[in-house]
Motif scaffolding. Sequence first.
Motif, mmCIF file in Angstrom:
data_model
loop_
_atom_site.group_PDB
_atom_site.id
_atom_site.type_symbol
_atom_site.label_atom_id
_atom_site.label_comp_id
_atom_site.label_asym_id
_atom_site.label_seq_id
_atom_site.Cartn_x
_atom_site.Cartn_y
_atom_site.Cartn_z
ATOM 1 N N VAL A 201 -9.632 5.986 -1.378
ATOM 2 C CA VAL A 201 -9.087 4.726 -1.882
ATOM 3 C C VAL A 201 -8.228 4.128 -0.775
ATOM 4 N N GLY A 202 -8.578 2.912 -0.349
ATOM 5 C CA GLY A 202 -7.890 2.351 0.796
ATOM 6 C C GLY A 202 -8.137 3.221 2.011
ATOM 7 N N GLY A 203 -7.099 3.584 2.714
ATOM 8 C CA GLY A 203 -7.257 4.439 3.881
ATOM 9 C C GLY A 203 -6.973 5.897 3.604
ATOM 10 N N GLU A 204 -6.772 6.249 2.318
ATOM 11 C CA GLU A 204 -6.436 7.626 1.971
ATOM 12 C C GLU A 204 -7.612 8.331 1.300
ATOM 13 N N GLU A 205 -7.708 9.611 1.551
ATOM 14 C CA GLU A 205 -8.807 10.413 1.031
ATOM 15 C C GLU A 205 -8.255 11.675 0.395
ATOM 16 N N ARG B 124 -8.758 -2.269 -4.423
ATOM 17 C CA ARG B 124 -8.662 -1.579 -3.134
ATOM 18 C C ARG B 124 -10.030 -0.982 -2.793
ATOM 19 N N PRO B 125 -10.495 -1.123 -1.579
ATOM 20 C CA PRO B 125 -11.793 -0.547 -1.212
ATOM 21 C C PRO B 125 -11.817 0.953 -1.518
#
Length: 202
Positions: free
Chosen positions: A156-160, A175-176
């Motif tokens: 989600v966003g830049g977090e995994e 959010r992407p």
Amino acid sequence: MTNDADISGTKSSQTRLGTTLRELRRAQGMSLQQLAKASGVSVGMISQIERDLANPSMRVLTAIRRALNIPLQEMFGETASKQAQQSDPDFVRRKENRSHLDLGLLKKELLTAGGNHHLQIMILKIEAGGESGNTALSYPAEKGGLVLSGELMLKVGGEEALMKEGDSFVFDSARPHSFRNISEQPATILWIIGAVQFDRHL
């Protein structure tokens, strides 16, 4: 526009979706070209899906559904007339009456009862190597879920985060985001989508 990298799964699993999509498009009087322009999905990809030659990723399927402006249930082949035939109240869905959508390595099982709801509940069954697609999803909604079995890599966003059995999550769908099953075992996810008021079936 999308490309062949969004294809996953096998031809045999896609028959019902292809037929359903073609009927929904024609019912709205849309040509393949019009739907392609509205969804951002190529004419060739839509044609392959309708002819049961390809399985769409979740991103492609969502783009097509939003372009058609139809409830999620209709992608499962459910219509108001079919729902009216059920003997139960419209807030009930029996286990034996669940609708299924087979996208190859990803299978959806609809839990939400018939009718228009802001909340959609599904069970996602993701085989080893299954994923949401090679492009992140992003649209107005809230999503949440619970890992019932297996593991899921959720971004989600830049977090995994690696989600394991018993882990839960919730995030803003604007959010992407994307997911994939990087393990060697299938994963089963309780998946919940809370649509925003101006777009009820995300």
